[in-house]
Each structure stands twice: as C-alpha cells, then as structure tokens.
Design an enzyme around this catalytic site. Structure first.
Site, PDB file in Angstrom:
ATOM      1  N   LYS A  93      52.571 -79.802 -14.652  1.00  0.00           N
ATOM      2  CA  LYS A  93      52.412 -79.269 -16.008  1.00  0.00           C
ATOM      3  C   LYS A  93      53.448 -79.826 -16.996  1.00  0.00           C
ATOM      4  O   LYS A  93      53.053 -80.217 -18.141  1.00  0.00           O
ATOM      5  CB  LYS A  93      52.414 -77.729 -15.959  1.00  0.00           C
ATOM      6  N   LYS A 136      33.193 -81.675  -5.927  1.00  0.00           N
ATOM      7  CA  LYS A 136      33.191 -80.463  -6.266  1.00  0.00           C
ATOM      8  C   LYS A 136      32.889 -80.090  -7.667  1.00  0.00           C
ATOM      9  O   LYS A 136      33.309 -80.866  -8.352  1.00  0.00           O
ATOM     10  CB  LYS A 136      34.708 -79.805  -5.989  1.00  0.00           C
ATOM     11  N   LYS A 171      35.490 -77.887 -13.880  1.00  0.00           N
ATOM     12  CA  LYS A 171      35.499 -77.771 -15.331  1.00  0.00           C
ATOM     13  C   LYS A 171      36.096 -79.142 -15.728  1.00  0.00           C
ATOM     14  O   LYS A 171      35.554 -79.925 -16.559  1.00  0.00           O
ATOM     15  CB  LYS A 171      36.281 -76.781 -15.841  1.00  0.00           C
TER      16      LYS A 171
END
Ligand code: TRP
Length: 327
Positions: free
Chosen positions: A111, A194, A197
């Site tokens: 992150k 897969k 989003k």
C-alpha cells in the site's frame, strides 16, 4: 456456540465472484455460528475517501448483502464506526505493536508503494485495527480470503502477546477460515482467471440484462474444437464454469455435448449464458434496489446491529481495562 467475525471493505458493488465466494460462505455460516459481520468504514479511511461517500458506500454494501440473504435475525450486521469500543482496543493493541513488525508487513509495503504520498499511520496500523475488530468479540473463526493471511497472523500475534504480557488466558487465538478453499472460483470473462474488481472483468449483481449481454458477448473464445472430446482450453472452460453455477444441468450438458462433438457455436452458448446470468441476477438486483431505496430500514438494521455488537464489545473492553490496570 463459536463466534465468527468478518469485516467487509466498502469498495463498490458485489460481483458474481464475491457472491459465489464470500457471500455464500456467510450465508452458510450465519446458520451455524454466532456471526458478526461488519462494514469496515474506518479501514477505508487509509485511502482518504470523499466524506459524501462514506455513508453511501456503507449503505450500498448493506443493501447488497441483505439482498443476497444475509439475515439480521441470524447474524449481527453492523457498521464498524458505530462500535467505538473497537477504537479503545485498537489503542491498547497499538501499545504492544512494534514499528519493525508493522513495517515488514507485505500489505503495508504494497500500500505504501501504491500511495507514496500518503503513507499514513493508519496504513501502518491497519493490522492492529483488524485485530481489534476480531478480538473485541473474542472471535475464534474469521472467514477471509488468502490475501488476508498475514493480517490474520498479526491478529494471532497480538492476541498471544496480550495474553503473555498480562499473564492471562483472555483472548482466544483466532483462526482463519479460508474462503478460497471452500468457494467455487469464478473466472473472469477475459481469460485472465479470476473475476475481480481490479481486473475489470466483472459481472456485478446490479448489472441488468443488457449490460450482462454485452459483457458476455465480448468474452474471449478460441476458434473452436477440432477433435471430439478434447480438453477445453481455459477461456472456454471459464464460460462452462459460469454455466455450472447459473444454468440448469440440462443446459450445461447440452453445450458440453456440443463441445464434445465439435458442433458448438460460441454465439449460442454466450446468448444462453447471458440470459441465465440475467435470470440469476434479476431477483437479487430487484431486492438491492428495494433495500437501497429504503434508508429507514437500512438505518434500523445498522442501529440494531450496532446495539448487539456493542453489547459484546463492552463486555470485552471492560475486562481488558481491568487486566491492563484501569480499575
Ligand atoms: N482487511 C479485510 C479486507 O481487506 C477487511 C477486514 C477488516 C476484516 N477488519 C476485519 C476481515 C476483521 C476480517 C476480520 O478484506
């Protein structure tokens, strides 16, 4: 009965992959355990969302989970920020969390790399907040995806450390209940494996028939089978996997035979698949719209959920204060 806790990051709408993954597991678990599911709106602050989006996102998630069948009579559903006791435990846990171990977490490093201009302390202490979410209810089982394994490892570490520092056997050690092991893996329509989003290959539960048709018709295929009974390449298997979950057995077998005798027409398969997905989505979609329009009901569910969650949280935090020395 064993306590199960899971947090849902409010990041947009549910897609078929979520439905056949996390949502289905939650539906089953709410019948078998004492479940607490919450919307992790504090966690979402690490990426600084717009103020007007905080409540909206929570309501979207709430509408969608209710529409899927998460039942507030069976499970406790609440919004994280309604249970302030979590913050107190977060503070206590942070006092025994070390900078080095927090910095070494791959989720933190990733992150930090993604938002180099906003490497905030909330990002660093994401694992202690998550541990507080779990430990505040003394949960023993936590349904999470594989990507949460390190956060779960940290939660266990903090629980153990608290018990050791204070010489108590207070927090049970929470176990991950891996969703990925149990769930059907729903592929995307782009041949990338897969549905996700970030992959941009999703069919959302909120998608209407026309949107679904367009997405399915665009799905990647190949030039067709040339030898009977051959193994399906991944892009084709993906379409069949979707059929397996939304279509009837007859439909699936019909196209499987067509594949096997090399007479399959992908256009027909896609048309059928699109219409079966649309039929699957339709009742859920209608319920989502109903719930989303009923703010009073959503507020009532959230309020009652928060009351139940706070009862359990208060019992824990009272004990924790005593153990730490706040008499
Ligand atoms: N970190 C989880 C995720 O990104 C969400 C989450 C927050 C959570 N607190 C939790 C999950 C507690 C399980 C238990 O998906």
């Amino acid at each position: 009965m064993e306590t199960v806790v899971s947090g849902i990051r409010p990041t947009g709408n549910l897609h078929l992959g979520n439905y056949f993954g996390a949502v289905k597991s939650f539906l089953q678990m709410q019948n078998e355990y004492k479940c607490l599911f919450f919307i992790a709106d504090w966690h979402s602050l690490t990426t600084r969302p717009k103020p007007e989006n905080i409540v909206n996102s929570a309501h979207t998630i709430l509408s969608e989970y209710l529409a899927c069948g998460i039942d507030p009579e069976k499970a406790t559903i609440y919004i994280q920020s309604d249970v302030k006791e979590v913050l107190e435990l977060y503070l206590f846990l942070n006092m025994n969390a070390y900078l080095g171990e927090m910095e070494r977490c791959t989720t933190f490093k990733e992150k930090a790399r993604k938002q180099p201009n906003n490497v905030n302390a909330g990002l660093l202490t994401y694992p202690t907040l998550m541990a507080a979410d779990i430990l505040i209810h003394k949960a023993v089982k936590v349904p999470v995806g594989k990507d949460q394994e390190q956060n779960m490892e940290m939660a266990r570490k903090f629980a153990n450390r608290f018990n050791t520092i204070y010489g108590v056997d207070f927090f049970p050690i929470p176990q991950s209940f891996s969703l990925s092991d149990k769930a059907v893996k729903i592929p995307g329509l782009d041949g990338s494996g897969k549905m996700g989003k970030s992959e941009g290959n999703c069919i959302y539960l909120m998608d209407d028939a026309e949107t679904i048709r367009k997405k399915v018709m665009k799905a990647v295929t190949d030039s067709g089978p040339t030898t009977p009974n051959s193994e399906k390449p991944e892009v084709i298997q993906n379409l069949f996997t979707l059929m397996e979950v939304v279509s009837s057995k007859e439909t699936y077998n019909y196209f499987d035979e067509k594949w096997n005798d090399c007479s399959i027409r992908y256009g027909d398969l896609k048309k059928q698949l699109a219409s079966d997905i649309a039929a699957f989505n339709q009742p859920i979609r209608e319920r989502i719209l109903q719930y989303a329009a009923d703010t009073d009901y959503l507020n009532k569910v959230a309020k009652e959920g928060a009351e139940k969650a706070r009862e359990s949280a208060q019992a824990t935090i009272k004990e924790v204060r005593k153990i730490i020395g706040f008499k």
